[in-house]
Design a protein around this motif. Structure first.
Motif, short mmCIF file in Angstrom:
data_model
loop_
_atom_site.label_atom_id
_atom_site.label_comp_id
_atom_site.label_asym_id
_atom_site.label_seq_id
_atom_site.Cartn_x
_atom_site.Cartn_y
_atom_site.Cartn_z
N ASP A 136 -2.23 -7.23 3.34
CA ASP A 136 -2.98 -8.00 2.35
C ASP A 136 -4.47 -7.64 2.42
O ASP A 136 -4.95 -7.09 3.42
CB ASP A 136 -2.82 -9.50 2.59
N THR A 137 -5.21 -8.03 1.38
CA THR A 137 -6.65 -7.83 1.40
C THR A 137 -7.31 -8.80 2.38
O THR A 137 -6.74 -9.85 2.71
CB THR A 137 -7.26 -8.04 0.01
N VAL A 138 -8.50 -8.47 2.81
CA VAL A 138 -9.24 -9.35 3.71
C VAL A 138 -9.45 -10.71 3.05
O VAL A 138 -9.29 -11.77 3.70
CB VAL A 138 -10.60 -8.72 4.09
N GLU A 139 -9.78 -10.74 1.78
CA GLU A 139 -10.02 -11.99 1.07
C GLU A 139 -8.77 -12.86 1.08
O GLU A 139 -8.84 -14.07 1.36
CB GLU A 139 -10.44 -11.70 -0.36
N ASN A 140 -7.62 -12.27 0.79
CA ASN A 140 -6.38 -13.05 0.77
C ASN A 140 -5.99 -13.53 2.16
O ASN A 140 -5.50 -14.65 2.32
CB ASN A 140 -5.25 -12.22 0.15
N LEU A 141 -6.19 -12.71 3.17
CA LEU A 141 -5.84 -13.12 4.53
C LEU A 141 -6.74 -14.25 5.01
O LEU A 141 -6.31 -15.12 5.76
CB LEU A 141 -5.94 -11.93 5.48
N ALA A 142 -8.00 -14.24 4.58
CA ALA A 142 -8.94 -15.25 5.06
C ALA A 142 -8.84 -16.56 4.31
O ALA A 142 -9.09 -17.62 4.88
CB ALA A 142 -10.37 -14.71 4.95
N THR A 143 -8.46 -16.52 3.03
CA THR A 143 -8.59 -17.72 2.19
C THR A 143 -7.30 -18.24 1.60
O THR A 143 -7.32 -19.28 0.94
CB THR A 143 -9.57 -17.44 1.03
N THR A 144 -6.17 -17.57 1.82
CA THR A 144 -4.90 -18.05 1.26
C THR A 144 -3.86 -18.21 2.36
O THR A 144 -4.07 -17.82 3.50
CB THR A 144 -4.35 -17.09 0.19
N GLU A 145 -2.70 -18.77 1.97
CA GLU A 145 -1.58 -18.94 2.89
C GLU A 145 -0.56 -17.81 2.76
O GLU A 145 0.54 -17.89 3.31
CB GLU A 145 -0.86 -20.28 2.62
N GLY A 146 -0.91 -16.78 2.01
CA GLY A 146 0.01 -15.67 1.82
C GLY A 146 0.89 -15.86 0.60
O GLY A 146 0.71 -16.79 -0.19
N ARG A 147 1.87 -14.97 0.47
CA ARG A 147 2.78 -15.01 -0.68
C ARG A 147 4.18 -15.45 -0.26
O ARG A 147 4.58 -15.22 0.89
CB ARG A 147 2.86 -13.63 -1.33
#
Length: 504
Positions: A322-333
């Motif tokens: 995943d992108t750094v942004e998604n890893l830092a700010t989301t719970e994943g897919r």
């Protein structure tokens, strides 16, 4: 997911999964603990002998067997032995005491109860007898044993309820969550697929095996054919020697674990804490973006975080690519097969094979699903354009401390028994080490003497509250904030007021 792992993921039951993995790689280790190692072939053989011993004691398909055991090789063997018979298992977290354990035994109607004896200074056998538990037996160092020839054929259908897990949710009493072998296999498959693991990895179990994460993680080991190090008691820095000794590549558990590893890393900056570690992974509590960036920067490994609950062991998971942004700010897919619906007000609802069958209490089950069969989670969030889930809050009034759900109402009910407490509200406050910390805010009746945190803790312990639920912060107010209609306490105002207050 590899072709082999995908094929194994179609297993109808957990026992079928054990047999298929044991046939593929019988001599590869699956569980490591201290100087001991258990191979996939030995897991099958020992579990079958234990199943025969349990069968000789009267355990049959459908028999409810509760167990309250620490994270040990023997615990995993016992659990798979029960899966071989087709019994209904009711795992209980080892640090629960009379209140929770008694409730679980009564509600599940357990006919047998496996305990560790005296463990960490507490006599579980005596507690079991005090609670009037049936079929009590100790399963710490030794397990029931017998000739597998006495066993009936293993279960062929994995869609029947064979697991009762316990979660406090939003009520004073725990809720019995009903799972099948297939829902647990689906949850473990979701985790394995997201983390992109291989047969060369070495995992770790630093959490209670009796937690829903136990089978979640073990399914992953069976799918990919790699081992995990088991920690009966996890503490840092003591556990570091085992991580290094076995060359652990994947560790984690929850936000609290990330913070603990970071704290140790900061004692020796520039020197990698666990040289073999390439991935921290977990869930169960909010993850501040700062934690993600600190782990990657200071520990030199990736961090992936996910979203799960006792009702659905794996919902979404961050992936190492995943992108750094998604890893830092989301719970994943979510994985294929997990449907997420965002209902009115942003409430997250779920449907898929990994979702539980409901609760022991039919009324709770009826209220848990909407008209389309989606589980109503009580969590609030949204799905991004890339399919990643962002959680923004919870409707349920629960506190998630170190990955464990704590009912605010249970603590409030006990606080109301204190003679110096007029009214009380218990809230969760953001905490970098615990995910959330438990804060009790109380009003006192006229003429009441002063209250201290130490005094409140002592009182709650006398009432039988488990140690992990005890407040870490006490605030005494002249009046709790309330609305003008029904005079309900406005907990959001308390959270706003005390979120920046450090733990005393």
């Amino acid at each position: 997911m590899t072709d082999t792992a995908h094929t194994l993921g179609t297993s109808r039951t957990l026992w079928e999964l054990v047999e298929r993995r044991a046939a593929l790689t019988p001599d590869r280790p699956v569980l490591l603990q201290g100087d001991r190692a258990l191979t996939f072939g030995e897991l099958r053989e020992r579990a079958e002998r234990c199943a025969a011993g349990l069968y000789g004691r009267g355990v049959r398909p459908g028999t409810v067997v509760a167990w309250q055991l620490p994270t040990r090789i023997e615990t995993a063997v016992l659990s798979f032995a029960l899966a071989r018979i087709g019994a209904v298992q009711s795992p209980v977290i080892p640090f629960y005491r009379d209140r929770e354990v008694g409730f679980a035994l009564r509600e599940s109607k357990a006919e047998f109860f496996a305990v560790p004896g005296v463990w960490r200074g507490f006599d579980h056998t005596e507690m079991a007898r005090r609670l009037g538990a049936r079929g009590v037996f100790e399963a710490y160092d030794s397990l029931p044993d017998g000739d597998p020839d006495v066993l009936p054929p293993p279960p062929a259908d994995g869609t029947g309820v064979r697991w009762i897990y316990w979660t406090s949710g939003t009520t004073s009493d725990p809720k019995g969550v009903l799972h099948t072998d297939r829902s647990l296999i689906a949850g473990g498959s979701c985790l394995a697929h997201a983390l992109r693991l291989t047969a060369d990895d070495i995992g770790s179990m630093a959490f209670p095996y009796a937690h829903i994460a136990g089978p979640d993680y073990t399914v992953m080991l069976l799918l990919y054919g790699f081992p995990a190090v088991m920690f009966e008691q996890f503490a840092l820095p003591e556990a570091l020697a085992e991580y290094r000794r076995h060359g652990v590549t994947v560790a984690g558990g929850s936000t609290a674990f990330y913070s603990m590893f970071l704290a140790e890393q900061r004692k020796q900056p520039g020197r990698k804490l666990i040289p073999s570690l390439r991935l921290l992974a977990g869930g169960g509590a909010p993850k501040p973006p700062d934690i993600y960036h600190a782990v990657v920067r200071e520990m030199g490994c990736q961090l992936t975080h996910g979203y799960g609950m006792t009702e659905v062991p794996m919902i979404t998971m961050g992936s190492p690519d995943d992108t750094v942004e998604n890893l830092a700010t989301t719970e994943g897919r979510p994985p294929a097969g997990m449907e997420i619906r965002i209902a009115d007000g942003g409430e997250v609802r779920l449907r898929g094979e990994a979702v539980c069958q409901g609760y022991l209490d039919p009324a709770q089950s009826a209220a848990a699903f909407d008209e389309d069969g989606f589980l109503i989670t009580g969590d609030v969030g949204h799905v991004t354009a890339t399919g990643h889930l962002v959680l923004t809050g919870r409707i349920k009034d629960i506190i998630i401390r170190k990955g464990e759900n704590i009912s605010a109402k249970e603590i409030e009910d006990l606080l109301h028994l204190h003679p110096a407490v007029g009214d009380a509200a218990v809230i969760g406050l953001p905490d970098p080490d615990r995910g959330e910390r438990v804060c009790a805010v109380v009003e006192q009746p006229p003429g009441a003497g002063p209250l201290t945190l130490a005094g409140i803790i002592a009182f709650l312990r006398e009432q039988g509250l488990s140690v992990h639920k005890l407040p870490e912060q006490l605030e005494v107010v002249e009046a709790l904030p309330r609305n003008d209609a029904l005079r309900k306490v406005l907990k959001y105002k308390l959270r706003e007021r005390y979120s920046g207050t450090p733990t005393p």
